[in-house]
Design a protein around this motif. Structure first.
Motif, PDB file in Angstrom:
ATOM      1  N   ILE A 559     -32.513  33.124  14.071  1.00 35.73           N
ATOM      2  CA  ILE A 559     -32.523  32.433  12.743  1.00 35.73           C
ATOM      3  C   ILE A 559     -31.956  30.711  12.913  1.00 35.73           C
ATOM      4  N   LEU A 560     -31.196  30.485  13.875  1.00 32.80           N
ATOM      5  CA  LEU A 560     -30.874  29.159  14.138  1.00 32.80           C
ATOM      6  C   LEU A 560     -31.912  28.315  14.609  1.00 32.80           C
ATOM      7  N   SER A 561     -32.548  28.819  15.535  1.00 36.87           N
ATOM      8  CA  SER A 561     -33.643  28.330  16.139  1.00 36.87           C
ATOM      9  C   SER A 561     -35.067  27.931  15.268  1.00 36.87           C
ATOM     10  N   ALA A 562     -35.087  28.915  14.139  1.00 37.92           N
ATOM     11  CA  ALA A 562     -36.245  28.644  13.336  1.00 37.92           C
ATOM     12  C   ALA A 562     -35.709  27.347  12.333  1.00 37.92           C
ATOM     13  N   PHE A 563     -34.501  27.510  11.914  1.00 37.47           N
ATOM     14  CA  PHE A 563     -33.972  26.329  10.936  1.00 37.47           C
ATOM     15  C   PHE A 563     -33.805  24.909  11.654  1.00 37.47           C
ATOM     16  N   HIS A 564     -33.767  25.107  13.214  1.00 39.63           N
ATOM     17  CA  HIS A 564     -33.650  23.627  13.957  1.00 39.63           C
ATOM     18  C   HIS A 564     -34.828  23.326  13.920  1.00 39.63           C
ATOM     19  N   ILE A 565     -36.093  24.242  14.112  1.00 41.07           N
ATOM     20  CA  ILE A 565     -37.425  23.775  14.090  1.00 41.07           C
ATOM     21  C   ILE A 565     -37.673  22.775  12.714  1.00 41.07           C
ATOM     22  N   LEU A 566     -37.481  23.582  11.731  1.00 36.31           N
ATOM     23  CA  LEU A 566     -37.563  23.060  10.294  1.00 36.31           C
ATOM     24  C   LEU A 566     -37.022  21.969   9.746  1.00 36.31           C
ATOM     25  N   SER A 567     -35.883  21.855  10.496  1.00 39.08           N
ATOM     26  CA  SER A 567     -34.973  20.721   9.707  1.00 39.08           C
ATOM     27  C   SER A 567     -35.330  19.300  10.634  1.00 39.08           C
ATOM     28  N   GLY A 568     -36.116  19.522  11.640  1.00 40.52           N
ATOM     29  CA  GLY A 568     -36.407  18.351  12.608  1.00 40.52           C
ATOM     30  C   GLY A 568     -37.803  17.679  12.248  1.00 40.52           C
ATOM     31  N   GLN A 569     -38.408  18.108  13.226  1.00 37.62           N
ATOM     32  CA  GLN A 569     -40.146  17.351  13.000  1.00 37.62           C
ATOM     33  C   GLN A 569     -40.710  18.230  12.072  1.00 37.62           C
ATOM     34  N   GLY A 570     -40.243  19.516  12.058  1.00 38.14           N
ATOM     35  CA  GLY A 570     -40.850  20.519  11.121  1.00 38.14           C
ATOM     36  C   GLY A 570     -40.604  20.258   9.730  1.00 38.14           C
ATOM     37  N   VAL A 572     -41.645  17.935   7.717  1.00 42.10           N
ATOM     38  CA  VAL A 572     -42.935  17.611   6.991  1.00 42.10           C
ATOM     39  C   VAL A 572     -43.778  18.883   6.730  1.00 42.10           C
ATOM     40  N   LEU A 573     -43.555  19.936   7.317  1.00 42.51           N
ATOM     41  CA  LEU A 573     -44.324  21.038   7.160  1.00 42.51           C
ATOM     42  C   LEU A 573     -44.147  21.911   5.901  1.00 42.51           C
ATOM     43  N   ASN A 574     -44.988  22.387   5.075  1.00 39.66           N
ATOM     44  CA  ASN A 574     -44.750  23.198   3.934  1.00 39.66           C
ATOM     45  C   ASN A 574     -44.687  24.455   4.296  1.00 39.66           C
ATOM     46  N   ILE A 575     -43.406  25.040   4.740  1.00 38.08           N
ATOM     47  CA  ILE A 575     -43.248  26.280   5.237  1.00 38.08           C
ATOM     48  C   ILE A 575     -41.967  26.625   4.420  1.00 38.08           C
ATOM     49  N   ASP A 576     -42.082  27.994   3.750  1.00 38.81           N
ATOM     50  CA  ASP A 576     -40.640  28.441   2.947  1.00 38.81           C
ATOM     51  C   ASP A 576     -40.390  29.560   3.998  1.00 38.81           C
ATOM     52  N   PRO A 577     -39.174  29.309   4.649  1.00 36.95           N
ATOM     53  CA  PRO A 577     -38.524  30.308   5.523  1.00 36.95           C
ATOM     54  C   PRO A 577     -37.639  31.399   4.860  1.00 36.95           C
ATOM     55  N   LEU A 584     -30.403  36.673   7.101  1.00 35.39           N
ATOM     56  CA  LEU A 584     -29.033  36.281   7.124  1.00 35.39           C
ATOM     57  C   LEU A 584     -28.183  36.951   6.296  1.00 35.39           C
ATOM     58  N   TYR A 585     -28.706  36.854   4.939  1.00 35.84           N
ATOM     59  CA  TYR A 585     -27.797  37.576   3.799  1.00 35.84           C
ATOM     60  C   TYR A 585     -27.591  39.029   3.918  1.00 35.84           C
ATOM     61  N   LYS A 586     -28.558  39.814   4.697  1.00 32.01           N
ATOM     62  CA  LYS A 586     -28.749  41.071   4.785  1.00 32.01           C
ATOM     63  C   LYS A 586     -27.421  41.424   5.892  1.00 32.01           C
ATOM     64  N   VAL A 609     -27.316  24.401   8.270  1.00 31.37           N
ATOM     65  CA  VAL A 609     -28.532  23.842   8.676  1.00 31.37           C
ATOM     66  C   VAL A 609     -29.607  24.486   7.334  1.00 31.37           C
ATOM     67  N   MET A 610     -29.253  25.487   6.864  1.00 31.12           N
ATOM     68  CA  MET A 610     -30.006  26.319   5.993  1.00 31.12           C
ATOM     69  C   MET A 610     -29.772  25.812   4.351  1.00 31.12           C
ATOM     70  N   PHE A 611     -28.572  25.112   4.406  1.00 28.19           N
ATOM     71  CA  PHE A 611     -28.378  24.713   2.864  1.00 28.19           C
ATOM     72  C   PHE A 611     -27.824  23.008   2.905  1.00 28.19           C
ATOM     73  N   ALA A 612     -26.939  22.609   3.760  1.00 28.70           N
ATOM     74  CA  ALA A 612     -26.561  21.351   3.855  1.00 28.70           C
ATOM     75  C   ALA A 612     -27.783  20.474   4.066  1.00 28.70           C
ATOM     76  N   LYS A 613     -28.675  20.781   4.886  1.00 29.36           N
ATOM     77  CA  LYS A 613     -29.716  19.773   5.485  1.00 29.36           C
ATOM     78  C   LYS A 613     -30.885  20.154   4.680  1.00 29.36           C
ATOM     79  N   ARG A 614     -30.768  21.204   4.260  1.00 28.80           N
ATOM     80  CA  ARG A 614     -32.236  21.790   3.227  1.00 28.80           C
ATOM     81  C   ARG A 614     -31.860  21.814   1.781  1.00 28.80           C
ATOM     82  N   ARG A 615     -31.122  21.273   1.185  1.00 27.47           N
ATOM     83  CA  ARG A 615     -30.484  21.352  -0.177  1.00 27.47           C
ATOM     84  C   ARG A 615     -31.531  21.333  -1.255  1.00 27.47           C
ATOM     85  N   LYS A 616     -32.692  20.418  -0.775  1.00 27.77           N
ATOM     86  CA  LYS A 616     -33.762  20.142  -2.020  1.00 27.77           C
ATOM     87  C   LYS A 616     -34.774  21.664  -1.825  1.00 27.77           C
TER      88      LYS A 616
END
Length: 794
Positions: A559-570, A572-577, A584-586, A609-616
């Motif tokens: 999970i951490l790897s996936a959100f690091h990918i999406l918070s950096g160069q990713g 700009v990608l339109n991906i909803d993880p 994680l909630y489960k 990474v999931m909330f503070a850096k992707r608040r929008k």
């Protein structure tokens, strides 16, 4: 003797001014040497002259009659052997007699050997053949058996070369046999004598003495090398020769001491640059004495360093292959200790001399030992590689180590220890800051072109501008210690090799024990992966989570790897993880106060990474559901985890504006809260309250109480309900580490509720009738006198 005078003109003062002092000194020395040699030669000639005069005086010519008598005496002795060919004097002619009398007046005639048949006027031959002289000797018939002769060195005199020989002594066979038997008896007697038996104390004292001698010798050689490395490079060879100590009593300790001593010596005397071999043209060129001396020192240093590394490598190989030397000087058990010291020396040289020769050879030796079965040796190699990564600023050494590790993992078919891949986490490669450094910190200085100068500046201004630009170029060259572009290129190549290794394991060895290390490494370096691989990598990570074969910690790394990918160069990608949020909630309730309490740190990183850096990109329903579940989780974990979770809840309440809904008792919408549902978007979290905060407000840990009281009033940033600066400005992961209970201690320490005197007083009053019964009266009176003042003061 006459002194030899110097007739040369004295140089003028003007000429002396133009002549160096060294040249004048050399001239003076040469002049003195010539005078001394001339005087010595003169004295020798005078001495020879005096000796010749003395010899001429001592020699007197003999009269002819005496010589005749001597000659006649010799002839009479040989009458029996020789025929009488010569005529008597009275029968000689008058002319012949007169010639003899004339010759008798010459000294040369008198001093000449009369037995010689050579004429008087014949001169002496300077180089007479030895073979001709042997031919003139008459032959003799062998009447006796030949004797064995030993030829000695010949003697040379006025007459020529005189050969020297000596008869070889011949012993009888019986005598030889007797001597042989006597020698055998003496040897048997010698062998029968018992060797002196030493007591254990004497053996220990003898061993201590030998060790002390070797230690002093090692210290003397090392100090001499360190004091003058240029002049004492040969002593380095002598010190290295002690690595082959042959005395079995002290061989192991001496070799260990020499290994460590050589390692420290090389660390001190090795220069701060790499020594390259000289070309043939450079060797043929004549250089100064200082340069030649430096070349010889560098050549000797590199050769001795190479031999030293070969000795260390051979020691490790002997231990690995369980080989014994032919001399059996060292036992098989002692090889392990020697190998450990050799590995320590190699690790020290790996860290201390990354710039010097043969560093890649040391890397090739150390990296396979990281996977060694011996725990001590593998840990030594791990620590050495970690230190090398941390102190490597440019990246040459790190690139070499990463290449060897990648080859090792692939060559052994991914059958290596996970720690081998975990060392990648210590690489000094920052995320996007590396590219910012190369672009912003060292920008290229733009100088004006000739046309711009011609158009905008006057002649004098152009002149000043040219001098100013020249100075700026020199300053830029002086400031740039290493090229930023070169550093960026090395780091890029290093990360490419790391990612190739990770992707191979994800593709071919998903069930290997290396997967957690791979996921942890991807979580750290995922922001530097090329955007082209993002879709494929996210699909692989989700499939790993969905397979159910991962542990809780491994799934958190995914999970951490996936959100690091999406918070950096990713970004700009339109991906909803959403599937990663759901997972994680489960699995949040898998954390508890037992063994998984340490995984709370990874959960806190994921939440950041999931909330503070992707608040929008996060909906309000999702944030409310996580806030409620995290508050419930804070009741089941240790205090440090509770502090970290409540700090994350504080960030959620301040980031998302409508989080205060959960602080109100009335429901705000339709539906009922479903805590067992694993979908955060559909659990109706807006219809519940944070009743857990009231329980946490009565927690035994004071910091948990402060956070709970702060969240109950809405997490204000100022006012009476605000937190102190040391708590509000620290991230959740740092608070988790600060209040850790690994040492089984509270932070801050828990204070006692009641003083000791009050406890004693309550015990004395309440339990007095119970425990006094059955004791004698004097003892009861004694206890009453002690406890009454305590009860009064209470």
């Amino acid at each position: 003797t006459k002194a030899i005078k110097n007739t040369k003109r004295v140089p003028s003062f003007r000429k002396l001014l133009r002549t160096s002092k060294i040249k004048l000194d050399n001239k003076l020395k040469n002049k003195q040497y010539k005078q001394q040699s001339a005087a010595k030669k003169y004295r020798k000639e005078q001495k020879k002259l005096r000796e010749a005069v003395r010899d001429a005086i001592s020699r007197k010519p003999f009269p002819l009659e005496e010589c005749k008598k001597k000659q006649v005496g010799k002839c009479l002795l040989r009458e029996e052997d020789e025929e009488e060919d010569a005529l008597p004097l009275d029968m000689m002619d008058e002319d012949d007699l007169k010639l003899m009398e004339d010759l008798a007046q010459k000294a040369s005639f008198l001093t000449r050997d009369l037995s010689s048949n050579e004429p008087v006027h014949v001169k002496k031959r300077k180089c007479e053949s030895v073979i001709d002289k042997y031919e003139k000797v008459p032959r003799r018939v062998q009447t006796e058996p030949e004797k064995e002769v030993i030829h000695l060195l010949p003697i040379k005199d006025k007459g020529g070369i005189i050969p020297q020989t000596m008869e070889k002594p011949v012993l009888n066979v019986a005598q030889d046999e007797e001597e042989d038997t006597e020698e055998m008896e003496e040897e048997e007697d010698f062998n029968e004598e018992p060797l002196p038996v030493l007591t254990p104390e004497e053996m220990a004292a003898q061993r201590r003495q030998k060790l002390q001698e070797r230690k002093m010798h090692i210290a003397a050689l090392a100090s001499a090398i360190l004091s003058e490395p240029d002049n004492n490079i040969k002593k380095l060879k002598e010190l290295r020769a002690m690595l082959t100590e042959q005395d079995p009593n002290v061989a192991v300790i001496v070799r260990k001491l020499v290994m460590v001593s050589l390692m420290e010596v090389f660390k001190d005397i090795v220069p701060s640059y790499k020594i390259r071999p000289l070309t043939e043209a450079e060797k043929a060129t004549k250089v100064k004495k200082e340069t030649q001396k430096l070349r010889e020192f560098e050549e000797g240093l590199v050769s001795q360093y190479k031999f030293y590394l070969e000795n260390l490598e051979q020691t490790i190989k002997d231990w690995k292959q369980r080989k014994l030397k032919k001399s059996n000087v060292i036992s098989l058990k002692a090889y392990k200790g020697l190998a450990e010291i050799a590995v320590k020396c190699l690790c020290e040289l790996l860290v201390a001399l990354p710039h010097f020769n043969f560093h890649n050879n040391i890397i090739v030796l150390i990296v396979p030992l990281m996977n060694d079965a011996s725990k001590m040796i593998s840990e030594l190699c791990f620590e050495a590689v970690k230190k090398l990564f941390k102190q490597d600023k440019l990246g040459y050494a790190s690139l070499g180590v990463v290449k060897v590790i990648s080859g090792l993992v692939r060559g052994r078919n991914y059958d290596v220890r996970p720690e081998v891949l975990k060392v990648f986490l210590h690489l000094r490669i920052k995320e996007v800051e590396l590219q910012k450094d190369s672009e912003d910190i060292a920008p290229k200085k733009k100088f004006m072109t000739y046309k711009e100068k011609r158009k905008n500046l006057s002649r004098m201004q152009r002149k000043w501008k040219k001098a100013e630009e020249k100075l700026e170029r020199e300053l830029l060259e002086a400031e740039a210690s290493e090229s930023k572009e070169k550093k960026l290129k090395l780091h890029t190549e290093t990360l490419n090799i790391v990612f190739v290794t990770y992707f191979r394991i994800l593709k071919k060895a998903q069930k290997s024990p290396l997967l957690p290390a791979v996921l942890e490494g991807l979580a750290k370096f995922a922001h530097l992966i090329n955007v082209e691989f993002f879709d494929d990598l996210l699909i692989v990570l989700h499939s790993l989570i969905a397979s159910g074969g991962l542990s809780y910690r491994e799934s958190l790394h995914c999970i951490l790897s996936a959100f690091h990918i999406l918070s950096g160069q990713g970004d700009v990608l339109n991906i909803d993880p959403m599937k990663f949020y759901t997972h994680l909630y489960k699995t949040l309730f898998s954390l508890h106060a037992g063994g998984t309490n340490g995984d709370t740190e990874i959960v806190l990183q994921c939440l950041d990474v999931m909330f503070a850096k992707r608040r929008k990109q996060v909906s309000q329903q999702r944030a409310l559901a996580f806030l409620k579940r995290l508050s419930t989780l804070a009741l089941h974990v240790l205090p440090n985890s509770s502090v970290g979770i409540l700090a994350t809840n504080r960030v959620l309440m301040q980031t998302f504006p409508k989080m205060d809904l959960l602080l109100d008792n009335e429901s705000q919408g339709s539906g009922v809260y479903l805590p067992e549902l694993d979908e955060p978007e559909h659990c109706n979290a807006q219809n519940t309250t944070l009743w857990e905060l009231h329980l946490l407000q009565r927690h035994y840990h004071p910091t948990v109480q402060k956070f709970a009281a702060h969240l109950i009033v809405g997490a204000p940033t100022e006012g009476s309900g605000a937190l102190s600066l040391d708590l509000s400005q620290r991230p959740a992961t740092e608070l988790f580490e600060a209040y850790s209970m690994r040492g089984m201690t509270f932070n801050p320490p828990v204070a006692s509720v009641t003083p000791r005197r009050k406890v004693l007083s309550h015990l004395s009053v309440s339990l007095y009738p119970v425990w006094v019964a059955g004791f004698p009266e004097p003892f009861i009176q004694y206890v009453r006198r002690i406890l009454m003042p305590i009860s009064v003061t209470s």
